[in-house]
Design an enzyme around this catalytic site. Structure first.
Site, mmCIF file in Angstrom:
data_model
loop_
_atom_site.group_PDB
_atom_site.id
_atom_site.type_symbol
_atom_site.label_atom_id
_atom_site.label_comp_id
_atom_site.label_asym_id
_atom_site.label_seq_id
_atom_site.Cartn_x
_atom_site.Cartn_y
_atom_site.Cartn_z
ATOM 1 N N ASN A 10 0.822 -1.209 0.000
ATOM 2 C CA ASN A 10 0.000 0.000 0.000
ATOM 3 C C ASN A 10 0.850 1.251 0.000
ATOM 4 O OD1 ASN A 10 -2.488 -1.282 0.160
ATOM 5 N ND2 ASN A 10 -2.551 -1.211 2.390
ATOM 6 N N GLY A 40 1.746 -6.679 3.957
ATOM 7 C CA GLY A 40 2.617 -7.613 3.239
ATOM 8 C C GLY A 40 4.002 -7.020 3.016
ATOM 9 N N GLU A 139 -4.956 -8.641 4.207
ATOM 10 C CA GLU A 139 -5.321 -7.424 3.462
ATOM 11 C C GLU A 139 -5.530 -7.722 1.980
ATOM 12 O OE1 GLU A 139 -3.672 -3.477 5.779
ATOM 13 O OE2 GLU A 139 -2.349 -4.378 4.299
ATOM 14 N N ASN A 183 -2.900 -9.986 17.299
ATOM 15 C CA ASN A 183 -2.713 -9.071 18.431
ATOM 16 C C ASN A 183 -3.945 -9.210 19.340
ATOM 17 O OD1 ASN A 183 -4.775 -7.586 17.236
ATOM 18 N ND2 ASN A 183 -3.444 -5.907 16.565
ATOM 19 N N LEU A 220 1.018 -8.647 22.649
ATOM 20 C CA LEU A 220 0.325 -7.903 23.702
ATOM 21 C C LEU A 220 0.901 -6.499 23.885
ATOM 22 C CD1 LEU A 220 0.305 -11.002 26.063
ATOM 23 C CD2 LEU A 220 -1.780 -9.877 25.260
ATOM 24 N N THR A 247 2.779 2.253 14.813
ATOM 25 C CA THR A 247 2.468 1.705 13.486
ATOM 26 C C THR A 247 3.506 0.652 13.105
ATOM 27 O OG1 THR A 247 1.687 3.886 12.864
ATOM 28 C CG2 THR A 247 2.005 2.328 11.065
ATOM 29 N N ALA A 248 3.016 -0.492 12.620
ATOM 30 C CA ALA A 248 3.874 -1.555 12.071
ATOM 31 C C ALA A 248 4.678 -2.333 13.111
ATOM 32 C CB ALA A 248 4.809 -1.033 10.981
ATOM 33 N N ALA A 249 4.379 -2.151 14.411
ATOM 34 C CA ALA A 249 5.074 -2.964 15.436
ATOM 35 C C ALA A 249 4.780 -4.449 15.187
ATOM 36 C CB ALA A 249 4.630 -2.568 16.837
ATOM 37 N N GLY A 250 3.504 -4.747 14.930
ATOM 38 C CA GLY A 250 3.117 -6.138 14.677
ATOM 39 C C GLY A 250 3.771 -6.682 13.408
ATOM 40 N N ASP A 251 3.896 -5.836 12.390
ATOM 41 C CA ASP A 251 4.529 -6.285 11.132
ATOM 42 C C ASP A 251 6.019 -6.554 11.339
ATOM 43 O OD1 ASP A 251 2.127 -6.069 9.804
ATOM 44 O OD2 ASP A 251 2.504 -4.025 9.122
ATOM 45 N N GLY A 286 6.115 6.044 10.953
ATOM 46 C CA GLY A 286 5.875 5.429 9.647
ATOM 47 C C GLY A 286 5.831 3.916 9.718
ATOM 48 N N SER A 290 10.023 2.401 9.770
ATOM 49 C CA SER A 290 10.252 2.087 11.187
ATOM 50 C C SER A 290 10.715 0.645 11.411
ATOM 51 C CB SER A 290 8.962 2.332 11.978
ATOM 52 O OG SER A 290 8.022 1.310 11.711
HETATM 53 P P1 ADP Z 1 0.091 -4.675 16.493
HETATM 54 O O1 ADP Z 1 1.040 -3.626 15.997
HETATM 55 O O2 ADP Z 1 -0.282 -5.703 15.465
HETATM 56 O O3 ADP Z 1 -1.108 -4.129 17.222
HETATM 57 P P2 ADP Z 1 1.359 -5.207 19.068
HETATM 58 O O4 ADP Z 1 0.979 -3.813 19.488
HETATM 59 O O5 ADP Z 1 0.914 -6.316 19.954
HETATM 60 O O6 ADP Z 1 0.910 -5.548 17.582
HETATM 61 O O7 ADP Z 1 2.965 -5.204 18.949
HETATM 62 C C1 ADP Z 1 3.695 -6.315 18.488
HETATM 63 C C2 ADP Z 1 4.875 -6.549 19.398
HETATM 64 O O8 ADP Z 1 5.731 -5.388 19.392
HETATM 65 C C3 ADP Z 1 4.508 -6.789 20.866
HETATM 66 O O9 ADP Z 1 4.303 -8.174 21.111
HETATM 67 C C4 ADP Z 1 5.727 -6.255 21.602
HETATM 68 O O10 ADP Z 1 6.716 -7.260 21.697
HETATM 69 C C5 ADP Z 1 6.234 -5.128 20.699
HETATM 70 N N1 ADP Z 1 5.706 -3.829 21.168
HETATM 71 C C6 ADP Z 1 4.603 -3.182 20.722
HETATM 72 N N2 ADP Z 1 4.410 -2.013 21.405
HETATM 73 C C7 ADP Z 1 5.428 -1.934 22.285
HETATM 74 C C8 ADP Z 1 5.821 -0.969 23.281
HETATM 75 N N3 ADP Z 1 5.098 0.156 23.521
HETATM 76 N N4 ADP Z 1 6.946 -1.219 24.019
HETATM 77 C C9 ADP Z 1 7.685 -2.334 23.799
HETATM 78 N N5 ADP Z 1 7.369 -3.277 22.889
HETATM 79 C C10 ADP Z 1 6.266 -3.085 22.138
#
Ligand code: ADP
Length: 306
Positions: A10, A40, A139, A183, A220, A247-251, A286, A290
């Site tokens: 995207n 993706g 997606e 998540n 979590l 944004t994109a932590a899960g990715d 971003g 990121s």
């Molecule tokens: P999504 O982005 O899909 O909502 P999460 O928020 O659960 O997924 O984030 C994915 C992973 O990234 C978590 O399991 C954690 O290990 C890490 N993470 C996310 N947010 C934080 C944070 N604020 N501090 C530290 N680690 C984080």
């Protein structure tokens, strides 16, 4: 050692504004940014930045954004042989963020909707050697993702699914998944269990295992992540960082986890590495921008794990 990522690409248009407009109202925005994204692409970049060969299955349009997105695949060294080209616009996300950090997002699937599993060469998945992993999200059209999963599974791939955006999934699809990575919100949509803490995450994961998934990782946020299979239960607490944009932590997490498994690491090591990747992704703005690199992920693990 190969990871195939099947999913969306995207173009993200992010507008920062003081407050959201009411229907029919015009407000002045403060800033506008454009970012490459899509679950993706983000996850494929995460695999590649962990120095594991990433191969992407996806679809791009023929608009100017397709040039920018294709350039990201090239610059990250992602194999783009199976990027399908269709007429029209690429997937686009329009993201409005107000001064309180609240967002509103419109996603137009565009070319992602045209992804066609039949366009893959018949022997595509048979041509990989070593540890083989398929990583998917939702997606793209689910029927096409299911087809890709079926073909990959019959060629000996380990199947990882990040069920995002959240939707209910059939038992048939769940039974093909080796590791499901939802998540908290996605866990709730899939199970009806409100995931607020470790205990509820555990109940949701066990419910999904009861529906045929081999293993589940519930991510979590700032708590960390919980891995559960029939044999193992592993909790990894979150790494300590100063988050500015989640944004994109899960990715980042999903791509890093897949990369470590592809390298032959066990679930506990891969979980630790992926949590560090997710944490680092929150420290930059971003999506693609990121996603952290292996060297920084290992440095964070080294600095906080004794
Ligand atoms: P999504 O982005 O899909 O909502 P999460 O928020 O659960 O997924 O984030 C994915 C992973 O990234 C978590 O399991 C954690 O290990 C890490 N993470 C996310 N947010 C934080 C944070 N604020 N501090 C530290 N680690 C984080």
């Amino acid at each position: 050692m190969n990871v195939v990522v099947a999913g969306s690409l995207n173009f993200d248009l992010v507008v920062h504004l003081n407050r959201m407009p009411n229907p029919g109202e015009t407000v002045a925005g403060e800033e506008i940014h454009t970012y490459p994204g899509g679950k993706g692409l983000n996850q494929a970049v995460s695999v590649a930045r962990s120095n594991v060969r990433a191969n992407m299955i996806g679809a791009l349009g023929d608009d100017p954004n397709s040039v920018a997105l294709f350039a990201v695949l090239k610059s990250e060294g992602i194999n783009s042989d199976q990027i399908q080209r269709v007429a029209g616009a690429c997937g686009t996300a329009i993201i409005e963020v107000d001064k309180n950090g609240q967002n509103r997002i419109v996603v137009i699937p565009g070319a992602n909707d045209a992804l066609n599993s039949r366009a893959l060469p018949k022997t595509y998945f048979q041509d990989f050697s070593g540890k083989k992993i398929l990583l998917c999200q939702l997606e793209s059209p689910v029927a096409q993702i299911i087809k890709v999963i079926e073909i990959a599974k019959s060629s000996g791939f380990l199947i990882l699914l990040n069920p995002a955006p959240a939707m209910d999934l059939t038992r048939e699809l769940l039974s093909m998944i080796d590791i499901l990575i939802p998540n908290q919100h996605e866990s709730e949509i899939l199970t009806g269990i409100k995931v607020l803490n470790l205990e509820s995450a555990r109940l949701a994961a066990l419910k999904l295992i009861g529906r045929g998934v081999q293993a589940v990782i519930v991510t979590l946020g700032d708590v960390g992540a919980l891995y559960i299979s029939k044999e193992e239960e592993i909790f990894q607490s979150a790494f300590t960082v100063d988050p500015i944009d989640t944004t994109a932590a899960g990715d980042a997490f999903c791509g890093a986890f897949a990369a470590e498994l592809a390298r032959g690491k066990n679930s506990a090591d891969a979980l630790q590495y992926a949590c560090a990747a997710g944490a680092l992704a929150t420290t930059k703005k971003g999506a693609v921008q990121s996603i952290p690199r292996e060297i920084d992920i290992r440095a964070l693990v080294g600095s906080q794990v004794s």
